[in-house]
Design an enzyme around this catalytic site. Structure first.
Site, PDB file in Angstrom:
ATOM      1  N   ASP A   1       0.919  -1.208  -0.137  1.00 11.71           N
ATOM      2  CA  ASP A   1       0.030  -0.197   0.070  1.00 11.71           C
ATOM      3  C   ASP A   1       0.920   1.189  -0.095  1.00 11.71           C
ATOM      4  O   ASP A   1       1.939   0.961   0.282  1.00 11.71           O
ATOM      5  CB  ASP A   1      -0.739  -0.060   1.193  1.00 11.71           C
ATOM      6  CG  ASP A   1      -1.712   1.352   1.435  1.00 11.71           C
ATOM      7  OD1 ASP A   1      -2.520   1.597   0.256  1.00 11.71           O
ATOM      8  OD2 ASP A   1      -1.869   1.618   2.440  1.00 11.71           O
TER       9      ASP A   1
ATOM     10  N   ASP B   1      -0.286   5.157   0.844  1.00 17.93           N
ATOM     11  CA  ASP B   1      -0.610   6.250   1.909  1.00 17.93           C
ATOM     12  C   ASP B   1      -0.956   5.612   3.249  1.00 17.93           C
ATOM     13  O   ASP B   1      -1.552   4.778   3.467  1.00 17.93           O
ATOM     14  CB  ASP B   1      -1.903   6.855   1.522  1.00 17.93           C
ATOM     15  CG  ASP B   1      -1.790   7.731   0.364  1.00 17.93           C
ATOM     16  OD1 ASP B   1      -1.177   8.870   0.320  1.00 17.93           O
ATOM     17  OD2 ASP B   1      -2.351   7.268  -0.787  1.00 17.93           O
TER      18      ASP B   1
END
Length: 242
Positions: free
Chosen positions: A19, A21
C-alpha cells in the site's frame, strides 16, 4: 527486531506488494489533521470514527462533506475540497518515507524480490509522491484505483499480482488499515500490517504479522516467519461488496 536465517535458496524470493498512503509515507496523519482543521473553521465536531472507516479505501471526502452539511453549513463541494486539499498537501508533500522503509526496500531488492504498489489513491497522487521521494524506480508495477474497484475489493492487488507475474503463494502484501488487509486477504495473500499513528488503534488482527515499524523487521526474518507457519494457507476473506 524480527530477524532470522535466510530462507532456503530453493525458494525464490517472494514478490512484495505495498500500500502507499499511511504505509510507506504517513499521509494519513496529514489528511486527518487537515479535516480536523476544516471542521474547526466551522466550529463543528469532527466525526473521527466515520473518517477512520474509509482509511485505505475511497469515499472519505464525500462523507466529510456530508458531515459539514449536517452541521448546517452551506458550501460548494469543489470549494471545500480545494480548501482541504490545500491544507493536506502543505503537510503531506513534506512527509518523508516512514522509519525503516528505505532500508527494508533495499534489502528486499538485494535479495531478488520484485516490488509493486497497490493503492486506492489516484495515479497522479502516486506519481507526484513517488517522484518527490525518488523511489519510483524501485517498483516494477504501480496499480491504483484505475486498475479496478478500490479496497476492500481485491481488484488492485490482483492487478499488481498480474503485473508482476507473481502467484499468491509466493507474494506478500503490506498494509496499515483494515480495508487494506481485507483486500489483501480477498486476493489470497499473506499480509504484514505496519500501522501508523492514525491506524494503530484499529482492528488489524486479520493480518498474518503485525509490527510497529519497518525498522522492527528484516526482510529475511519476515520471510522466514511467514514461511515457517506450519501448514499455512493464505485465508481468503471475502471483501464486502462495494
Amino acid at each position: 527486531m524480527i530477524d532470522a536465517p535466510a530462507t532456503p535458496a530453493t525458494l525464490s524470493p517472494p514478490a512484495l506488494i505495498f500500500d502507499f498512503d499511511g504505509l510507506l509515507v504517513d499521509t494519513e496523519s496529514s489528511a486527518l489533521l487537515a479535516w480536523r482543521e476544516q471542521f474547526a473553521v466551522h466550529d463543528l465536531d469532527f466525526p473521527l470514527e466515520t473518517w477512520r472507516s474509509y482509511i485505505g479505501s475511497q469515499g472519505s471526502q464525500e462523507a466529510m462533506h456530508a458531515g459539514v452539511r449536517a452541521g448546517g453549513v452551506e458550501f460548494e463541494d469543489a470549494e471545500l475540497r480545494a480548501q482541504w486539499r490545500q491544507r493536506h498537501n502543505a503537510i503531506a508533500r513534506a512527509e518523508p518515507l516512514r522509519t525503516g522503509v528505505a532500508v527494508f526496500l533495499d534489502e528486499a531488492i538485494a535479495a531478488g524480490s520484485h516490488l509493486a504498489i497497490a493503492s486506492s489513491a489516484t495515479r497522479d497522487w502516486l506519481d507526484d509522491h513517488l517522484d518527490r521521494l525518488g523511489i519510483r524506480q524501485l517498483f516494477d508495477v504501480v496499480c491504483t484505483r484505475d486498475n479496478g474497484r478500490v479496497k476492500p475489493s481485491p481488484d488492485i492487488y490482483l492487478a499488481a499480482l498480474a503485473g508482476l507475474g507473481a502467484s499468491t503463494d509466493n507474494a506478500i502484501a503490506f498494509e496499515d488499515s483494515p480495508n487494506g488487509i481485507a483486500a489483501a486477504k480477498a486476493a489470497g495473500l499473506m499480509c504484514v500490517a505496519v500501522p501508523n499513528p492514525v491506524t494503530a488503534q484499529l482492528p488489524l488482527g486479520a493480518a498474518d504479522l503485525l509490527v510497529e515499524s519497518f525498522s522492527d523487521i528484516s526482510f529475511s526474518g519476515m520471510v522466514s516467519v511467514l514461511r515457517g507457519a506450519a501448514g499455512y494457507a493464505p485465508p481468503n476473506v471475502q471483501a464486502p461488496a462495494p
